[in-house]
Motif scaffolding. Structure first.
Motif, mmCIF file in Angstrom:
data_model
loop_
_atom_site.group_PDB
_atom_site.id
_atom_site.type_symbol
_atom_site.label_atom_id
_atom_site.label_comp_id
_atom_site.label_asym_id
_atom_site.label_seq_id
_atom_site.Cartn_x
_atom_site.Cartn_y
_atom_site.Cartn_z
ATOM 1 N N LEU A 1 0.933 -0.949 -0.124
ATOM 2 C CA LEU A 1 0.685 -0.293 -0.093
ATOM 3 C C LEU A 1 0.950 1.572 0.089
ATOM 4 C CD1 LEU A 1 -2.699 -0.538 2.607
ATOM 5 C CD2 LEU A 1 -3.239 -0.900 -0.297
ATOM 6 N N VAL A 2 1.984 1.292 0.579
ATOM 7 C CA VAL A 2 3.116 2.356 0.301
ATOM 8 C C VAL A 2 4.481 1.216 0.327
ATOM 9 C CG1 VAL A 2 1.425 3.352 2.503
ATOM 10 C CG2 VAL A 2 3.212 2.099 3.277
ATOM 11 N N LYS A 3 5.812 2.162 -0.418
ATOM 12 C CA LYS A 3 6.963 1.936 -0.823
ATOM 13 C C LYS A 3 7.909 2.161 0.157
ATOM 14 C CE LYS A 3 6.208 3.297 -5.529
ATOM 15 N NZ LYS A 3 6.852 4.733 -6.558
ATOM 16 N N SER A 4 6.924 2.971 1.952
ATOM 17 C CA SER A 4 7.791 3.255 2.773
ATOM 18 C C SER A 4 7.426 3.037 4.182
ATOM 19 C CB SER A 4 9.170 4.040 2.344
ATOM 20 O OG SER A 4 8.443 5.405 2.486
ATOM 21 N N LEU A 5 8.226 3.108 5.486
ATOM 22 C CA LEU A 5 7.733 3.301 6.916
ATOM 23 C C LEU A 5 7.472 4.671 6.823
ATOM 24 C CD1 LEU A 5 9.628 1.145 8.933
ATOM 25 C CD2 LEU A 5 8.044 1.113 8.262
ATOM 26 N N SER A 6 7.972 5.378 6.897
ATOM 27 C CA SER A 6 7.805 7.026 6.265
ATOM 28 C C SER A 6 6.707 7.311 5.132
ATOM 29 C CB SER A 6 9.254 7.476 5.983
ATOM 30 O OG SER A 6 9.599 7.746 4.291
ATOM 31 N N GLU A 7 6.220 7.112 4.212
ATOM 32 C CA GLU A 7 5.747 7.282 3.498
ATOM 33 C C GLU A 7 3.840 7.244 4.144
ATOM 34 O OE1 GLU A 7 3.568 5.731 -1.644
ATOM 35 O OE2 GLU A 7 5.505 5.280 -0.668
ATOM 36 N N ALA A 8 3.703 5.076 4.827
ATOM 37 C CA ALA A 8 2.835 5.070 5.606
ATOM 38 C C ALA A 8 2.574 6.216 6.977
ATOM 39 C CB ALA A 8 3.019 3.744 6.219
#
Length: 422
Positions: A366-373
């Motif tokens: 759903l997202v590419k990275s933890l920061s994007e989440a």
């Protein structure tokens, strides 16, 4: 379920595009007008379930019975051990025990589609009953002498295999199916056979064989093979079969298949599969053309077919899941099996240890990275079970798992995935 009032069954089938070829449509029309007709359609057990490629035949049998014809449904315990030739490679022969098990499963699967009561009650038969005890010598003497090898070689699927090779086993399949027509004419008074257009050679061989045995007249027609917009047909040989067995394809996935039908296909699908009247279909086609984004035809057909195949309750669950997954209903009201099927189709990962919501968003794609989440959550676009999540770095709480094991992840309005406790 209703038949179009005042519409002749052959006219109805032609309007729907369900008659691709026929032995003699005018002669068949006269035959239908003169007496009650018994017809047959056959299914070879090449798996434990039928798939949506068979729906044309199953539902056409239902239409014919509603119009007053009596169905004989054949599940081929004999022909299923041989296999109709394919254009590509030789079929794998299954053991008699395996085929017998599949025969029993498919016989039960086709039962709900027709009625076994009334003047035109349906009959189930197995061609092993008249083929199993006949010797090879008797079969080739009594049946084989009526067939021309030249005509058998001219069949398209046989010609396609001549260079790569075809076994005598598959080559002789046509004799078995042709003999079925004769035996059903003799035993049950069958005078009409239909099937898919890939069976035209076998079916006309049966018509000719009945005539050569001094019987008849008998008739036949074939329906078109139902294909997708990319030209491929439905079926397990394509690797993407949608099964009628709920244990192989869930009712939710079955429903979603029709919801996602290509706009280029849906017009044909509605005519082939729906029992709506001509007027209703015409209106639905018009409304769909005017508002294609609403997918009105897809929704109508998905609902109708899911109800026919799986029942009203499962259809209601599939519709509810389609809404609830995207925040327009209560996820807690969905049955566990329906919710799990929906998440499996959307993309589901196992919950491992103290997994955080952010990690789950990343692992499901759903997202590419933890920061994007974290950014999605800050912007108000991260949801677990349709509830907005602010702290995505926190691990899942036990109460976030519906039925104790399933959680729905959503980013924004339209992108979903799932997490499953194993």
């Amino acid at each position: 379920m209703r038949q179009n009032r005042g519409v002749n069954i052959l006219d109805d089938l032609q309007w729907r595009g369900l008659i691709q070829e026929s032995t003699d449509i005018d002669a068949l029309r006269k035959h239908l007008d003169s007496k009650q007709v018994v017809f047959y359609v056959g299914f070879d057990p090449t798996a434990s379930s039928l798939h949506i490629g068979h729906l044309t035949q199953v539902l056409t049998a239902r239409r014919l019975q509603l119009a007053g014809l009596a169905p004989v449904l054949l599940v081929g315990g004999a022909t299923g051990q041989i296999g109709d030739p394919r254009e590509s490679t030789e079929r794998v022969l299954n053991s008699p025990e395996t085929v017998a098990g599949w025969v029993d499963a498919i016989r039960e699967q086709v039962r709900p589609f027709v009625s076994f009561d009334g003047a035109n009650a349906a009959t189930l038969v197995n061609n092993l009953d008249w083929t199993g005890n006949i010797s090879a010598v008797d079969f080739f003497r009594d049946v084989g002498k009526h067939f021309s090898v030249n005509r058998m070689l001219a069949r398209e699927v046989v010609k396609a295999r001549l260079e790569s090779g075809i076994s005598f086993t598959e080559f002789s399949y046509q004799l078995l199916q042709a003999n079925d027509y004769y035996e059903l004419f003799r035993r049950h008074g069958v005078t009409l056979q239909f099937g898919g257009s890939d069976q035209w050679g076998n079916i006309t061989a049966g018509v000719d064989y009945v005539r050569r045995r001094g019987e008849g007249p008998v008739h036949a027609f074939v329906t078109p093979l139902v294909t997708k917009a990319d030209g491929t047909k439905f079926g397990k040989s394509e690797g993407d079969a949608v099964w009628l067995d709920a244990g192989l394809t869930s009712p939710y996935s079955f429903y979603q298949f029709w919801i996602n039908a290509d706009d280029r296909d849906i017009g044909n699908y509605v005519r082939y599969f729906s029992f709506k009247s001509h007027e209703e279909i015409t209106e639905l086609e018009k409304a769909t053309a005017e508002k294609p984004a609403a997918r009105l035809a897809q929704r109508a057909l998905a609902s109708e077919l899911t109800t026919i195949v799986h029942g009203e309750s499962e259809c209601a669950q599939a519709i509810a899941a389609s809404s609830a997954l995207f925040g327009r209903g209560d996820l807690a009201e969905l049955a566990e099996t329906t919710l799990e099927a929906a998440l499996d189709e959307a993309g589901c990962i196992p919950a491992e240890g103290e997994m955080s919501v952010a990690a789950a968003f990343k692992e499901t794609g759903l997202v590419k990275s933890l920061s994007e989440a974290r950014r999605a959550a800050k912007e108000g676009g991260a949801y677990v079970n349709n509830t907005r999540v602010a702290d995505v770095d926190a691990p899942f709480a036990p109460e976030q798992f519906l039925h104790g094991r399933l959680a729905v992840l959503r980013r924004g309005k339209k992108t979903i995935a799932g997490v499953k406790r194993l």
